[in-house]
Design a protein around this motif. Sequence first.
Motif, PDB file in Angstrom:
ATOM      1  N   UNK A  30       0.814  -1.216   0.000  1.00 42.98           N
ATOM      2  CA  UNK A  30       0.000   0.000   0.000  1.00 42.98           C
ATOM      3  C   UNK A  30       0.845   1.264   0.000  1.00 42.98           C
ATOM      4  N   UNK A  31       2.050   1.174   0.523  1.00 46.17           N
ATOM      5  CA  UNK A  31       2.911   2.358   0.639  1.00 46.17           C
ATOM      6  C   UNK A  31       4.156   2.279  -0.239  1.00 46.17           C
ATOM      7  N   UNK A  32       4.084   1.458  -1.275  1.00 49.13           N
ATOM      8  CA  UNK A  32       5.257   1.224  -2.125  1.00 49.13           C
ATOM      9  C   UNK A  32       5.794   2.516  -2.729  1.00 49.13           C
ATOM     10  N   UNK A  33       4.929   3.365  -3.191  1.00 51.66           N
ATOM     11  CA  UNK A  33       5.385   4.627  -3.799  1.00 51.66           C
ATOM     12  C   UNK A  33       6.130   5.498  -2.800  1.00 51.66           C
ATOM     13  N   UNK A  34       5.562   5.664  -1.622  1.00 51.18           N
ATOM     14  CA  UNK A  34       6.199   6.544  -0.643  1.00 51.18           C
ATOM     15  C   UNK A  34       7.455   5.924  -0.046  1.00 51.18           C
ATOM     16  N   UNK A  35       7.535   4.611  -0.052  1.00 46.98           N
ATOM     17  CA  UNK A  35       8.716   3.933   0.492  1.00 46.98           C
ATOM     18  C   UNK A  35       9.888   3.994  -0.482  1.00 46.98           C
TER      19      UNK A  35
ATOM     20  N   UNK B   2      11.118   2.448  -4.431  1.00 50.44           N
ATOM     21  CA  UNK B   2      11.361   1.117  -4.983  1.00 50.44           C
ATOM     22  C   UNK B   2      12.588   0.454  -4.377  1.00 50.44           C
ATOM     23  N   UNK B   3      13.620   1.204  -4.112  1.00 51.00           N
ATOM     24  CA  UNK B   3      14.848   0.640  -3.552  1.00 51.00           C
ATOM     25  C   UNK B   3      14.669   0.064  -2.168  1.00 51.00           C
ATOM     26  N   UNK B   4      13.703   0.582  -1.422  1.00 52.79           N
ATOM     27  CA  UNK B   4      13.503   0.123  -0.055  1.00 52.79           C
ATOM     28  C   UNK B   4      12.524  -1.047   0.055  1.00 52.79           C
ATOM     29  N   UNK B   5      11.697  -1.224  -0.955  1.00 53.89           N
ATOM     30  CA  UNK B   5      10.648  -2.238  -0.896  1.00 53.89           C
ATOM     31  C   UNK B   5      11.225  -3.645  -0.755  1.00 53.89           C
ATOM     32  N   UNK B   6      12.207  -3.990  -1.566  1.00 48.58           N
ATOM     33  CA  UNK B   6      12.792  -5.335  -1.494  1.00 48.58           C
ATOM     34  C   UNK B   6      13.413  -5.571  -0.121  1.00 48.58           C
ATOM     35  N   UNK B   7      14.098  -4.565   0.398  1.00 46.30           N
ATOM     36  CA  UNK B   7      14.722  -4.678   1.725  1.00 46.30           C
ATOM     37  C   UNK B   7      13.656  -4.853   2.802  1.00 46.30           C
ATOM     38  N   UNK B   8      12.581  -4.086   2.707  1.00 44.39           N
ATOM     39  CA  UNK B   8      11.504  -4.192   3.689  1.00 44.39           C
ATOM     40  C   UNK B   8      10.791  -5.541   3.603  1.00 44.39           C
ATOM     41  N   UNK B   9      10.593  -6.038   2.383  1.00 43.68           N
ATOM     42  CA  UNK B   9       9.971  -7.358   2.221  1.00 43.68           C
ATOM     43  C   UNK B   9      10.841  -8.436   2.878  1.00 43.68           C
ATOM     44  N   UNK B  10      12.130  -8.360   2.646  1.00 37.27           N
ATOM     45  CA  UNK B  10      13.055  -9.333   3.233  1.00 37.27           C
ATOM     46  C   UNK B  10      12.998  -9.243   4.760  1.00 37.27           C
ATOM     47  N   UNK B  11      13.007  -8.026   5.275  1.00 37.84           N
ATOM     48  CA  UNK B  11      12.961  -7.838   6.724  1.00 37.84           C
ATOM     49  C   UNK B  11      11.637  -8.359   7.295  1.00 37.84           C
TER      50      UNK B  11
END
Length: 159
Positions: free
Chosen positions: A20-25, A27-36
Amino acid sequence: AQQLEDRLRRAHPAHRVIDENEESLGTGHVAELRKQADEIAHASHLLHVVLPEEKQRLEALIGEASSVKSTLEKTIEEERAVAADAKTSSKRKTIAEKRTASAEAALGQVDQEAEQAKQAHKSLETRIAELQKSYDQALSDLKKQLEERAAAQPEKPAA
C-alpha cells in the motif's frame, strides 16, 4: 515454493502495508523491507509456534516415561514366565530370553533418556524466555526506528 511465498506475503499484514505504501517507500527500499518482514515473520513463527510445539512434544515424552517403564517391566515378567515354563519349547524359550534381554536393555535406558528429556525441556523453557525477550526488544526497536523515520519524512501536500 515461490507460489507459496507469494501467497504467504499476500496474506501477511506487513506485506500489505508495504504494498500500500510502495510509492512513498521508494522502490529501492521495498525489497529490503519485504526481506525484513519475511525474517520477522519467520522468527515469530519459530518463537510462537515451532518452539512451543517442541516443548509440548518433550512434555509428552516425559509423561510417557513411566508408562513405557511399566510396559517393559510387564514384558520382562511375562517373558521370564514363558522361559521358566517347563511346557515351553526350546525355540520359544530362546525367543523369550531374547525378548527379556531386549526389554531389560531398554528399561535400563528409560530413566537416562527421561532425565535427558527433562534437562532439554528445562533448557528449552529458558531459551524460549530468552528468545521472547530478545524478539520483543528487536521488534520494539524496529517499530521505534520506523516511527522515527516516518516522523523525519516531509509531509506530502494534500491532493
